[in-house]
Design a protein around this motif. Structure first.
Motif, PDB file in Angstrom:
ATOM      1  N   SER A   1       0.847  -1.188   0.000  1.00 10.58           N
ATOM      2  CA  SER A   1       0.000   0.000   0.000  1.00 10.58           C
ATOM      3  C   SER A   1       0.880   1.236   0.000  1.00 10.58           C
ATOM      4  CB  SER A   1      -0.899  -0.003   1.237  1.00 10.58           C
ATOM      5  OG  SER A   1      -1.786  -1.092   1.197  1.00 10.58           O
ATOM      6  N   VAL A   2       0.673   2.114  -0.979  1.00 10.75           N
ATOM      7  CA  VAL A   2       1.492   3.312  -1.112  1.00 10.75           C
ATOM      8  C   VAL A   2       0.607   4.508  -1.427  1.00 10.75           C
ATOM      9  CG1 VAL A   2       3.531   2.035  -1.885  1.00 10.75           C
ATOM     10  CG2 VAL A   2       1.893   2.890  -3.586  1.00 10.75           C
ATOM     11  N   GLN A   3       1.222   5.681  -1.441  1.00  9.19           N
ATOM     12  CA  GLN A   3       0.532   6.906  -1.789  1.00  9.19           C
ATOM     13  C   GLN A   3       0.730   7.205  -3.269  1.00  9.19           C
ATOM     14  OE1 GLN A   3      -1.280   8.929   0.445  1.00  9.19           O
ATOM     15  NE2 GLN A   3      -1.016   7.165   1.793  1.00  9.19           N
TER      16      GLN A   3
ATOM     17  N   PRO B   1      -3.889   6.100  -8.213  1.00  9.51           N
ATOM     18  CA  PRO B   1      -4.941   5.267  -7.613  1.00  9.51           C
ATOM     19  C   PRO B   1      -5.514   4.249  -8.600  1.00  9.51           C
ATOM     20  CG  PRO B   1      -5.186   7.522  -6.909  1.00  9.51           C
ATOM     21  CD  PRO B   1      -4.093   7.524  -7.943  1.00  9.51           C
ATOM     22  N   GLU B   2      -5.571   4.599  -9.861  1.00  2.00           N
ATOM     23  CA  GLU B   2      -6.109   3.667 -10.865  1.00  2.00           C
ATOM     24  C   GLU B   2      -5.188   2.481 -11.141  1.00  2.00           C
ATOM     25  OE1 GLU B   2      -5.789   6.999 -11.172  1.00  2.00           O
ATOM     26  OE2 GLU B   2      -5.247   7.561 -13.232  1.00  2.00           O
ATOM     27  N   ASP B   3      -3.987   2.491 -10.565  1.00  2.00           N
ATOM     28  CA  ASP B   3      -3.094   1.336 -10.665  1.00  2.00           C
ATOM     29  C   ASP B   3      -3.424   0.281  -9.610  1.00  2.00           C
ATOM     30  OD1 ASP B   3      -0.426   3.627 -11.346  1.00  2.00           O
ATOM     31  OD2 ASP B   3      -1.480   2.353 -12.799  1.00  2.00           O
ATOM     32  N   THR B   4      -4.327   0.605  -8.715  1.00  2.00           N
ATOM     33  CA  THR B   4      -4.719  -0.346  -7.674  1.00  2.00           C
ATOM     34  C   THR B   4      -5.311  -1.598  -8.299  1.00  2.00           C
ATOM     35  OG1 THR B   4      -5.102   1.371  -6.027  1.00  2.00           O
ATOM     36  CG2 THR B   4      -6.267  -0.716  -5.727  1.00  2.00           C
ATOM     37  N   ALA B   5      -4.748  -2.744  -7.960  1.00  2.00           N
ATOM     38  CA  ALA B   5      -5.183  -4.014  -8.538  1.00  2.00           C
ATOM     39  C   ALA B   5      -4.368  -5.139  -7.932  1.00  2.00           C
ATOM     40  CB  ALA B   5      -4.989  -4.010 -10.060  1.00  2.00           C
ATOM     41  N   VAL B   6      -4.794  -6.347  -8.217  1.00  2.00           N
ATOM     42  CA  VAL B   6      -3.957  -7.515  -7.958  1.00  2.00           C
ATOM     43  C   VAL B   6      -3.119  -7.744  -9.222  1.00  2.00           C
ATOM     44  CG1 VAL B   6      -3.886  -9.970  -7.433  1.00  2.00           C
ATOM     45  CG2 VAL B   6      -5.641  -8.515  -6.389  1.00  2.00           C
ATOM     46  N   TYR B   7      -1.819  -7.845  -9.042  1.00  2.00           N
ATOM     47  CA  TYR B   7      -0.899  -8.002 -10.164  1.00  2.00           C
ATOM     48  C   TYR B   7      -0.439  -9.454 -10.252  1.00  2.00           C
ATOM     49  CZ  TYR B   7      -0.650  -3.000 -10.944  1.00  2.00           C
ATOM     50  OH  TYR B   7      -0.964  -1.686 -11.256  1.00  2.00           O
ATOM     51  N   TYR B   8      -0.499  -9.987 -11.463  1.00  2.00           N
ATOM     52  CA  TYR B   8      -0.109 -11.371 -11.724  1.00  2.00           C
ATOM     53  C   TYR B   8       1.025 -11.413 -12.736  1.00  2.00           C
ATOM     54  CZ  TYR B   8      -4.785 -12.372  -9.873  1.00  2.00           C
ATOM     55  OH  TYR B   8      -5.908 -12.449  -9.090  1.00  2.00           O
TER      56      TYR B   8
ATOM     57  N   ARG C   1       0.556 -16.666  -8.411  1.00  7.68           N
ATOM     58  CA  ARG C   1      -0.473 -16.040  -7.605  1.00  7.68           C
ATOM     59  C   ARG C   1      -0.244 -14.541  -7.602  1.00  7.68           C
ATOM     60  NH1 ARG C   1      -1.544 -19.797  -2.255  1.00  7.68           N
ATOM     61  NH2 ARG C   1      -2.167 -21.673  -3.393  1.00  7.68           N
ATOM     62  N   GLY C   2      -1.318 -13.807  -7.426  1.00  4.93           N
ATOM     63  CA  GLY C   2      -1.228 -12.369  -7.511  1.00  4.93           C
ATOM     64  C   GLY C   2      -0.642 -11.727  -6.264  1.00  4.93           C
ATOM     65  N   THR C   3      -0.239 -10.466  -6.440  1.00  4.53           N
ATOM     66  CA  THR C   3       0.216  -9.650  -5.325  1.00  4.53           C
ATOM     67  C   THR C   3      -0.550  -8.326  -5.376  1.00  4.53           C
ATOM     68  OG1 THR C   3       2.169  -8.701  -4.223  1.00  4.53           O
ATOM     69  CG2 THR C   3       2.193  -8.711  -6.635  1.00  4.53           C
ATOM     70  N   GLN C   4      -1.075  -7.913  -4.232  1.00  9.15           N
ATOM     71  CA  GLN C   4      -1.954  -6.745  -4.184  1.00  9.15           C
ATOM     72  C   GLN C   4      -1.146  -5.452  -4.178  1.00  9.15           C
ATOM     73  OE1 GLN C   4      -5.537  -6.514  -3.960  1.00  9.15           O
ATOM     74  NE2 GLN C   4      -5.070  -4.350  -4.298  1.00  9.15           N
ATOM     75  N   VAL C   5      -1.568  -4.530  -5.032  1.00 11.06           N
ATOM     76  CA  VAL C   5      -1.023  -3.178  -5.048  1.00 11.06           C
ATOM     77  C   VAL C   5      -2.173  -2.215  -4.790  1.00 11.06           C
ATOM     78  CG1 VAL C   5       0.015  -1.377  -6.475  1.00 11.06           C
ATOM     79  CG2 VAL C   5       0.860  -3.734  -6.614  1.00 11.06           C
ATOM     80  N   THR C   6      -2.023  -1.381  -3.775  1.00  8.95           N
ATOM     81  CA  THR C   6      -3.049  -0.402  -3.431  1.00  8.95           C
ATOM     82  C   THR C   6      -2.403   0.980  -3.404  1.00  8.95           C
ATOM     83  OG1 THR C   6      -4.223  -2.041  -2.098  1.00  8.95           O
ATOM     84  CG2 THR C   6      -4.785   0.281  -1.750  1.00  8.95           C
ATOM     85  N   VAL C   7      -2.968   1.893  -4.188  1.00  5.99           N
ATOM     86  CA  VAL C   7      -2.435   3.255  -4.271  1.00  5.99           C
ATOM     87  C   VAL C   7      -3.512   4.222  -3.790  1.00  5.99           C
ATOM     88  CG1 VAL C   7      -1.357   4.984  -5.731  1.00  5.99           C
ATOM     89  CG2 VAL C   7      -1.073   2.552  -6.264  1.00  5.99           C
ATOM     90  N   SER C   8      -3.187   4.973  -2.771  1.00  7.08           N
ATOM     91  CA  SER C   8      -4.130   5.924  -2.185  1.00  7.08           C
ATOM     92  C   SER C   8      -3.823   7.332  -2.678  1.00  7.08           C
ATOM     93  CB  SER C   8      -4.037   5.891  -0.674  1.00  7.08           C
ATOM     94  OG  SER C   8      -4.293   4.598  -0.182  1.00  7.08           O
ATOM     95  N   SER C   9      -4.883   8.117  -2.849  1.00  9.85           N
ATOM     96  CA  SER C   9      -4.707   9.494  -3.330  1.00  9.85           C
ATOM     97  C   SER C   9      -4.366  10.430  -2.188  1.00  9.85           C
ATOM     98  CB  SER C   9      -5.980   9.957  -4.039  1.00  9.85           C
ATOM     99  OG  SER C   9      -7.072   9.885  -3.170  1.00  9.85           O
TER     100      SER C   9
END
Length: 123
Positions: free
Chosen positions: A10-12, A87-94, A115-123
């Motif tokens: 999780s990042v900004q 923020p629109e890059d937020t997704a599970v990346y495979y 298996r995927g890895t979660q990426v969460t981008v906060s505004s």
């Protein structure tokens, strides 16, 4: 070949993340390797791919200029360096791999998936 994706978090907005896709069982540079992502409520979409031998790379328009895909023979790993995250890059990346270069931007082209890895981008 077995794939293991890691590096999500999780990042900004504006921050960077480095995703890794580690391969076991085979030499990774013998495969074309791609990253896909799936956001909640959306279909999985192509992000980037690199050809065997790490010769050529291709990117989705949405990430071009911000993301870089590369291969590391020493660690048998493919890296997705993600800069200027939005923020629109937020997704599970495979990550996915294939020995067939038919339709490199299409999911069906890839036989092996991690298996995927979660990426969460906060505004």
């Amino acid at each position: 070949v077995q794939l293991q994706a890691s590096g999500g978090g999780s990042v900004q907005s504006g921050d960077s993340l480095r995703l890794s896709c580690a391969a076991s069982g085979r030499t990774f540079s013998e495969y074309a390797v791609a990253w896909f992502r799936q956001a909640p409520g959306r279909e999985r979409e192509f992000v980037a791919t690199i050809t065997w031998g790490w010769v050529d790379t291709y990117y989705a328009d949405a990430v071009k200029g911000r993301f870089t895909i590369s291969g590391d023979n020493a660690t048998n790993t493919v890296i997705l360096q993600m800069n200027s995250l939005k923020p629109e890059d937020t997704a599970v990346y495979y990550c996915a791999a294939t020995t067939v270069w038919g339709q490199p931007l299409a999911e069906r082209n890839y036989r092996y998936w991690g298996r995927g890895t979660q990426v969460t981008v906060s505004s």
